[in-house]
Design a protein around this motif. Structure first.
Motif, PDB file in Angstrom:
ATOM      1  N   ALA A   7       0.830  -1.211   0.000  1.00  0.00           N
ATOM      2  CA  ALA A   7       0.000   0.000   0.000  1.00  0.00           C
ATOM      3  C   ALA A   7       0.862   1.258   0.000  1.00  0.00           C
ATOM      4  O   ALA A   7       0.593   2.218  -0.735  1.00  0.00           O
ATOM      5  CB  ALA A   7      -0.928  -0.018   1.214  1.00  0.00           C
ATOM      6  N   GLN A   8       1.904   1.271   0.831  1.00  0.00           N
ATOM      7  CA  GLN A   8       2.785   2.441   0.918  1.00  0.00           C
ATOM      8  C   GLN A   8       3.526   2.679  -0.403  1.00  0.00           C
ATOM      9  O   GLN A   8       3.648   3.815  -0.861  1.00  0.00           O
ATOM     10  CB  GLN A   8       3.786   2.250   2.059  1.00  0.00           C
ATOM     11  CG  GLN A   8       3.151   2.279   3.435  1.00  0.00           C
ATOM     12  CD  GLN A   8       4.105   1.816   4.514  1.00  0.00           C
ATOM     13  OE1 GLN A   8       5.002   1.015   4.276  1.00  0.00           O
ATOM     14  NE2 GLN A   8       3.905   2.332   5.728  1.00  0.00           N
ATOM     15  N   GLN A  21      -5.591   9.333  -8.090  1.00  0.00           N
ATOM     16  CA  GLN A  21      -6.092   7.964  -8.009  1.00  0.00           C
ATOM     17  C   GLN A  21      -6.989   7.641  -9.189  1.00  0.00           C
ATOM     18  O   GLN A  21      -6.930   6.535  -9.748  1.00  0.00           O
ATOM     19  CB  GLN A  21      -6.839   7.757  -6.690  1.00  0.00           C
ATOM     20  CG  GLN A  21      -5.942   7.778  -5.464  1.00  0.00           C
ATOM     21  CD  GLN A  21      -6.712   7.602  -4.172  1.00  0.00           C
ATOM     22  OE1 GLN A  21      -7.924   7.812  -4.123  1.00  0.00           O
ATOM     23  NE2 GLN A  21      -6.009   7.233  -3.108  1.00  0.00           N
ATOM     24  N   SER A  22      -7.794   8.609  -9.617  1.00  0.00           N
ATOM     25  CA  SER A  22      -8.687   8.389 -10.758  1.00  0.00           C
ATOM     26  C   SER A  22      -7.898   8.226 -12.051  1.00  0.00           C
ATOM     27  O   SER A  22      -8.297   7.450 -12.941  1.00  0.00           O
ATOM     28  CB  SER A  22      -9.680   9.544 -10.882  1.00  0.00           C
ATOM     29  OG  SER A  22      -8.992  10.786 -11.012  1.00  0.00           O
ATOM     30  N   GLY A  32     -11.491   4.403  -9.239  1.00  0.00           N
ATOM     31  CA  GLY A  32     -10.719   5.228  -8.326  1.00  0.00           C
ATOM     32  C   GLY A  32     -10.872   4.801  -6.871  1.00  0.00           C
ATOM     33  O   GLY A  32      -9.874   4.719  -6.142  1.00  0.00           O
ATOM     34  N   PRO A  33     -12.103   4.507  -6.411  1.00  0.00           N
ATOM     35  CA  PRO A  33     -12.259   4.039  -5.034  1.00  0.00           C
ATOM     36  C   PRO A  33     -11.485   2.762  -4.747  1.00  0.00           C
ATOM     37  O   PRO A  33     -11.015   2.559  -3.623  1.00  0.00           O
ATOM     38  CB  PRO A  33     -13.777   3.816  -4.914  1.00  0.00           C
ATOM     39  CG  PRO A  33     -14.365   4.791  -5.886  1.00  0.00           C
ATOM     40  CD  PRO A  33     -13.408   4.810  -7.035  1.00  0.00           C
ATOM     41  N   GLU A  39      -4.467   1.617  -1.485  1.00  0.00           N
ATOM     42  CA  GLU A  39      -3.473   2.486  -0.871  1.00  0.00           C
ATOM     43  C   GLU A  39      -3.668   2.606   0.640  1.00  0.00           C
ATOM     44  O   GLU A  39      -2.712   2.859   1.370  1.00  0.00           O
ATOM     45  CB  GLU A  39      -3.511   3.870  -1.515  1.00  0.00           C
ATOM     46  CG  GLU A  39      -3.022   3.882  -2.953  1.00  0.00           C
ATOM     47  CD  GLU A  39      -2.912   5.285  -3.507  1.00  0.00           C
ATOM     48  OE1 GLU A  39      -3.372   6.239  -2.840  1.00  0.00           O
ATOM     49  OE2 GLU A  39      -2.360   5.431  -4.617  1.00  0.00           O
ATOM     50  N   SER A  40      -4.878   2.433   1.104  1.00  0.00           N
ATOM     51  CA  SER A  40      -5.139   2.499   2.544  1.00  0.00           C
ATOM     52  C   SER A  40      -4.902   1.153   3.224  1.00  0.00           C
ATOM     53  O   SER A  40      -4.924   1.067   4.455  1.00  0.00           O
ATOM     54  CB  SER A  40      -6.582   2.946   2.792  1.00  0.00           C
ATOM     55  OG  SER A  40      -7.509   1.966   2.331  1.00  0.00           O
ATOM     56  N   GLY A  41      -4.681   0.101   2.426  1.00  0.00           N
ATOM     57  CA  GLY A  41      -4.484  -1.225   2.984  1.00  0.00           C
ATOM     58  C   GLY A  41      -5.769  -1.908   3.390  1.00  0.00           C
ATOM     59  O   GLY A  41      -5.740  -2.970   4.021  1.00  0.00           O
TER      60      GLY A  41
END
Length: 241
Positions: A7-8, A21-22, A32-33, A39-41
Motif C-alpha cells: 500500500a505504501q 487515483q482516478s 478510483g475508489p 493504498e489504505s491497505g
C-alpha cells in the motif's frame, strides 16, 4: 530493517508519477475508489495481472509491486518465522535459484510445495504464494519447471470432472500468462467472500471474469476483476511420489 508495504509503495509511486487515483484507475481499468482502498491497505493486493498493469502504468521496474504483493499474501505467522521483510530488504527474494538436481538422473527437478486441498465444487480458504522452502508439510517433485512460485494443489469435489477428479494433484504456475478459457486456481477476495477455487476462466469484458465449472451441474459465477486477488494457470497434473 522493514521494507515498505504494498500500500505504501503504491501511494508513493503514484504521487511520484504525478497521477491522481482516478488517473491511475483509468490507465489500469479499475475504479478510483478501488485504488484508494489498495493504498489504505483496506483491500489486499490485486491479482498479479492487475498488479503488473499498475507497475506499467507507473513506469516501475518489473516486479517492484509484485514482490510486495506476494509478501502481503503470506500469513503473518510464516512471515515472523522466516522474516520475509529482511530477506526482501537484502534482495534475497529476487535471487534466481537453480532447480534442484537428482544426482543419478541429470534431469532438472524442483520440489513443489503441496500447500492444501482446493475445492473444485465449493471454494475453501487457501494461501498460495511465497511459502519458503521447508514450510509446506508435503512436496511433489516436478522436472523442468522454472517458476519459483509454483505450488501444487489437491482437488476435492467434482465440479471439474470428468477432466479433473477428486484426489488429482495439479501444478499451478503464477508466472504463466493466463488466457480466456484456461483452467486456473482463483483466489476470491470480495466483501464477505474470501475463498479459492479451481475453475475455467473467461474474460468476457474488461471489467469482469466468469468462472465456469466443467461439470454442467454447477452454474457459472461472474466477479469483478478487483474481487479476484489471484488468477494462476494450472499447467500440469502429477502423481505423488
Amino acid at each position: 530493517m522493514r521494507t515498505v508495504s504494498f500500500a505504501q509503495m503504491l501511494r508513493a509511486s503514484r504521487e511520484k508519477a504525478g497521477l491522481k487515483q482516478s488517473d491511475l484507475a483509468e490507465k489500469v481499468g479499475v475504479t478510483g475508489p478501488y485504488i484508494s482502498l489498495l493504498e489504505s491497505g483496506k483491500r489486499p493486493p490485486p491479482a498479479d495481472s492487475v498488479t503488473l498493469q499498475i507497475e506499467r502504468a507507473l513506469a516501475l521496474p518489473p516486479k517492484t509491486l509484485l514482490r510486495l504483493a506476494h509478501i502481503a499474501r503470506t500469513p503473518e505467522d510464516i512471515r515472523r518465522v522466516t522474516d520475509l521483510d529482511r530477506l526482501y530488504a537484502e534482495g534475497r527474494l529476487a535471487e534466481d535459484r537453480k532447480p534442484e538436481l537428482r544426482p543419478d538422473s541429470g534431469v532438472g527437478l524442483r520440489r513443489i510445495p503441496l500447500i492444501n486441498k482446493v475445492s473444485a465444487g465449493y471454494p475453501s480458504d487457501f494461501t498460495d504464494l511465497d511459502y519458503p522452502a521447508g514450510v509446506a508439510d508435503e512436496y511433489v517433485v516436478v522436472p523442468d519447471l522454472t517458476d519459483q512460485n509454483a505450488f501444487a494443489i489437491t482437488i476435492c469435489g467434482d465440479s471439474m470432472s470428468p477432466r479433473f477428479n477428486e484426489g488429482d494433484i495439479l501444478i499451478v504456475s503464477p508466472e504463466r500468462r493466463v488466457k480466456s478459457g484456461d483452467v486456473c486456481f482463483v483466489r476470491i477476495d470480495s466483501p464477505g467472500e474470501e475463498t479459492s477455487t479451481l475453475k475455467q476462466v473467461f474474460f468476457d469484458d474488461e471489467q469482469t471474469v466468469r468462472l465456469v465449472s466443467l461439470n454442467e451441474r454447477y452454474p457459472p459465477n461472474v466477479y469483478r476483476r478487483e474481487e479476484l486477488s489471484g488468477i494462476y494457470r494450472a499447467v500440469r497434473r502429477v502423481e505423488m511420489l
